[in-house]
Scaffold this motif. Sequence first.
Motif, mmCIF file in Angstrom:
data_model
loop_
_atom_site.group_PDB
_atom_site.id
_atom_site.type_symbol
_atom_site.label_atom_id
_atom_site.label_comp_id
_atom_site.label_asym_id
_atom_site.label_seq_id
_atom_site.Cartn_x
_atom_site.Cartn_y
_atom_site.Cartn_z
ATOM 1 N N SER A 2 1.023 -0.943 0.045
ATOM 2 C CA SER A 2 -0.361 0.365 0.033
ATOM 3 C C SER A 2 0.848 2.062 0.290
ATOM 4 O O SER A 2 2.004 1.339 0.877
ATOM 5 C CB SER A 2 -0.971 -0.074 1.919
ATOM 6 N N ARG A 3 0.575 2.938 -0.581
ATOM 7 C CA ARG A 3 1.492 3.632 -0.857
ATOM 8 C C ARG A 3 0.140 4.504 -1.077
ATOM 9 O O ARG A 3 -0.845 4.690 -1.729
ATOM 10 C CB ARG A 3 1.998 3.235 -1.484
ATOM 11 N N ASN A 99 2.131 1.425 -6.564
ATOM 12 C CA ASN A 99 3.324 1.108 -7.843
ATOM 13 C C ASN A 99 3.791 2.639 -8.761
ATOM 14 O O ASN A 99 3.519 2.348 -10.174
ATOM 15 C CB ASN A 99 2.097 0.214 -8.654
ATOM 16 N N ASP A 100 3.727 3.666 -8.195
ATOM 17 C CA ASP A 100 4.224 4.549 -8.265
ATOM 18 C C ASP A 100 3.218 5.235 -9.338
ATOM 19 O O ASP A 100 3.412 6.581 -10.078
ATOM 20 C CB ASP A 100 5.889 4.350 -8.626
ATOM 21 N N THR A 101 2.139 5.081 -9.322
ATOM 22 C CA THR A 101 1.219 5.945 -10.144
ATOM 23 C C THR A 101 0.589 6.854 -9.545
ATOM 24 O O THR A 101 0.324 6.559 -8.496
ATOM 25 C CB THR A 101 -0.219 4.875 -10.317
ATOM 26 N N VAL A 102 0.181 7.784 -10.467
ATOM 27 C CA VAL A 102 0.126 8.877 -10.134
ATOM 28 C C VAL A 102 -1.210 9.780 -10.860
ATOM 29 O O VAL A 102 -1.064 9.465 -12.059
ATOM 30 C CB VAL A 102 1.333 10.367 -10.564
ATOM 31 N N ALA A 103 -2.048 10.688 -9.702
ATOM 32 C CA ALA A 103 -3.528 11.089 -10.312
ATOM 33 C C ALA A 103 -3.210 12.178 -9.910
ATOM 34 O O ALA A 103 -2.906 12.384 -9.046
ATOM 35 C CB ALA A 103 -4.584 9.616 -9.956
ATOM 36 N N HIS A 153 -14.299 6.266 -2.895
ATOM 37 C CA HIS A 153 -13.303 5.804 -2.551
ATOM 38 C C HIS A 153 -13.206 4.658 -3.494
ATOM 39 O O HIS A 153 -12.463 3.520 -2.413
ATOM 40 C CB HIS A 153 -14.416 5.449 -1.076
ATOM 41 N N HIS A 154 -14.562 3.727 -3.402
ATOM 42 C CA HIS A 154 -13.577 2.480 -4.422
ATOM 43 C C HIS A 154 -12.283 3.021 -4.928
ATOM 44 O O HIS A 154 -11.646 1.807 -5.493
ATOM 45 C CB HIS A 154 -14.732 2.206 -5.204
ATOM 46 N N TRP A 155 -12.368 3.954 -6.311
ATOM 47 C CA TRP A 155 -11.388 3.740 -6.808
ATOM 48 C C TRP A 155 -10.267 4.307 -6.243
ATOM 49 O O TRP A 155 -8.801 3.577 -5.985
ATOM 50 C CB TRP A 155 -11.609 5.120 -7.727
ATOM 51 N N LEU A 156 -10.160 5.094 -4.826
ATOM 52 C CA LEU A 156 -9.372 5.884 -4.593
ATOM 53 C C LEU A 156 -8.885 4.249 -2.960
ATOM 54 O O LEU A 156 -7.393 3.658 -3.713
ATOM 55 C CB LEU A 156 -9.735 6.426 -3.133
ATOM 56 N N ALA A 157 -9.273 3.352 -2.389
ATOM 57 C CA ALA A 157 -8.838 1.943 -2.132
ATOM 58 C C ALA A 157 -8.357 1.062 -3.913
ATOM 59 O O ALA A 157 -6.889 0.622 -3.017
ATOM 60 C CB ALA A 157 -9.996 0.989 -2.041
ATOM 61 N N SER A 158 -8.235 0.753 -4.163
ATOM 62 C CA SER A 158 -7.808 0.004 -5.642
ATOM 63 C C SER A 158 -6.110 1.410 -5.844
ATOM 64 O O SER A 158 -5.506 0.367 -6.090
ATOM 65 C CB SER A 158 -8.282 0.233 -6.944
ATOM 66 N N PHE A 159 -6.528 2.684 -6.246
ATOM 67 C CA PHE A 159 -5.536 3.458 -6.451
ATOM 68 C C PHE A 159 -4.414 3.238 -4.699
ATOM 69 O O PHE A 159 -2.969 3.211 -5.217
ATOM 70 C CB PHE A 159 -6.064 4.863 -6.101
#
Length: 677
Positions: A2-3, A99-103, A153-159
Amino acid sequence: MSRLRFRYLRLRAETGRGRFGADIPMADGLMVLRADNSRGKSTAVQSFLFALGLERMITARPAHSLTAAMRDRLIYDQNTKGETPVLSSWVSIELEGQNDTVATITRWVKHDEIGSGLVRVAHGPALSAPGQYEMQDYYVGRAGAAANPRGFHHWLASFIGWELPELPATDGRVSPLYMEQVFPLLFVEQRRGWGGIQAQMPYFSGVSDVRRRSIEFLLDLDVGKLEAERLRLRSRETQLQNGWKATVKAFKDAIRGQGLITIGLPETLTVAWPPQEPPMVAESRDSNWIGLDDLLIELRQEHRRLESAVLPRVRDDESESEDRLTAALEEADALREASALLREEILREQTELHSLQDRLEALREDLRQHQDIITLQRLGSEDLERLHGDCPVCHQQLPTSLLITPTPVRTLSAQDTAAYIKQQIELFEVMERDTRRTLEAKTERWAAIRAQSADLRSQIRALRTTLSTPNGTPSVEAITRQVRLRERIDRYESVRERFYGLMGELERLGQDGRSVRAALGDLPSERLSPRDREKLNLLERSFVDQLRSYDFGSFSDERLRISPVDYLPRREEFDLQADISASDSIRVIWAYLLGLLEISKRLATNHPLLLVLDEPRQQSAKEISFRALLQRAAQDSVDHQIVFATSEDLGSLNRMLDGLPHRLHAIDGYVLKPVVD
């Protein structure tokens, strides 16, 4: 793993005097955001919560989670304190996730056309590297935001890399552990967050022990998963139990008043299905009961006999009809007498049932009073009033002479009396249950007699009609008897068909019950796994070590520990924060929350290695303690982000930060200043 990192914060407000805003680049490691009091520091910090849809940690109204400068009026001149109305405003945050994903997420505080429940996600670093990125809108702050694909929050949890667990709620339903219930361990807001560990915990989900559940999730404790599974299985068992009771009750309600009862049908869930003695439906016959299958065989045989016989004519059947009429009248008289006697028995049973219920109520009240006395005695009370001045059996008033006469005979203690009353309650509950069953059986027997009486009255009317019709006419009584018999067969066949359906449903429930109980039996008996104990031991060592460096002064740290039950700090068996000074309570929060982050750098957890503390130097904590906190937060700064927002004197702050790896963003004047985009 988690990050979650904050990379960039942007605030914008359109006013009558133009556009105001702030741009704050963020950094990994120790990030210090400094501004004078009442200059908008809280606006910046609360914008993180608002943008992430976490405002329910501090308020139920989304826009009110931010200060007036973003939703109502802002000060445009720090000298005159002149204000201008806010026409529209929004918050944007650039995030880095798993995984260093940026949004980049944007949420509007005030807008004529866009509601505050909408969050727009740009899949890329739209603030630090503006460009064309894929956009997607989500909703937040309403049902489904944590579970549905278009919920933010569904998206944020996955992020972040979270899979939030589903937990049983107090009302029997299943509820997710919400993000707002995890973030009090990651984010402490100034106004409400320093009242204790997880002081900002919202309880809207109905999940029991939600504080403990959130810690279990953040530390990824096996006990949390096992306990969640145990609770899920118990909740499922309760659902099966309720389903069994409802199914049996619905069937009994459907056949009530038809003179039928069920025999051997369990009213509560049983996994030993089918039972050795198969359940059955029976009808009253004289003083006995005949099973529905045997009854249908008799009725069908009688119906076939009537159908195969030649339909009698009045002249041929006259004497036999007269004999049957006489017999029917005699039987009707006998049934009326039996009905009257049975009705009297039912009334007596009802009176006895009410008496038993009253007695049970009195016994329960007596037990409650004795338990109160036992409680007071355990607390050391010696001056206790008598429980009552009446007889414990008949509850009639006793003379004073009987109440205070000394006797050498040893009387029962309050504990012995309470135990005796419990035995009496158990006995009377059995008596009440037996009386209720007897009453139900007699009521159905009475219904069967009334049904037989109705059939006899119909038969008598048919016989009289037959005897009064011209010779050669087909017997009305014979035709009526066939019709009534067919109706009765059809009614009982319908009951039997429904009973077979009941048996199939109970078999399914019984099989599910066996599976649930087997799964419960397979769960490990040890509550904490070795992996859990290792994490809690590391947390305890980090916690105690930090308190020493923070100059914790309420008492010696020798007896401090992390509870294996609720995972919170304890001193022996007492809540630590209830026994210490206000400044030491702040140190406890520092040590605990930072300890959660530190062990997550060594062992696998769900901690995103992010911690935000708004004005951590509360309750006039010593400078030496705050400096020690800064030093601890700056350690191994590559793998985490710790954000401190403070109004500490800039000179003093620079001295404490000297030599420490950090990023300081000092705000001169108000946070929101005129900008040109």
